[in-house]
Design a protein around this motif. Sequence first.
Motif: not given
Length: 175
Positions: A3-19, A38-41
């Motif tokens: 295993a190299h790792g785990m990939l998660f896909e999100f639909s919004t930048a806010d979800d990505l920041i929370a993750a 670029p996503v601020e924060g």
Amino acid sequence: MSAHGMLFEFSTADDLIAAARRARQAGYLHAEAYSPFPVEGLADALGFSRNRVPLATLLGGIVGGAATYFLQWYTAVHDYPVNVGGRPLHSWPSFIPATFEITVLGAAIAAVISMLKMNGLPRLRHPLFEVPEFDLATRNRFFLFLPAADGVYDADHARRIMSDLSPLLVREVSA
């Protein structure tokens, strides 16, 4: 394959920041985020503070300038002293243009090399490129990758900490 790792896909930048925040709180120090813009924060959420490219640039400029000045001084004063028009052998104003140019060149080369090295480039093949959905990272999706190289990595634990964020895709990436 391992295993190299785990990939998660999100639909919004806010979800990505929370993750990213959640992954950081869970102890993932080397999580990677991919987004189409670029996503601020996001840098703060991943725990990215500062890099050393400015320091490498400064040192490259100083080394380049000092080496150029020394080379001109050594050549004009010790190695091949020539009296031109009665000027002193160490005529520093004539050394300035070349010293300035090589200072800028040294700084630029150091900046490019340090940026490439700190970004882990060139990386011609990465296991994430094998995930068919990953090409959406350049269009309209946001991805968080938790590498197995992190000391706290556990596939089940990674799925659990992200489950209530409702990722669009959860995929274990093999090396």
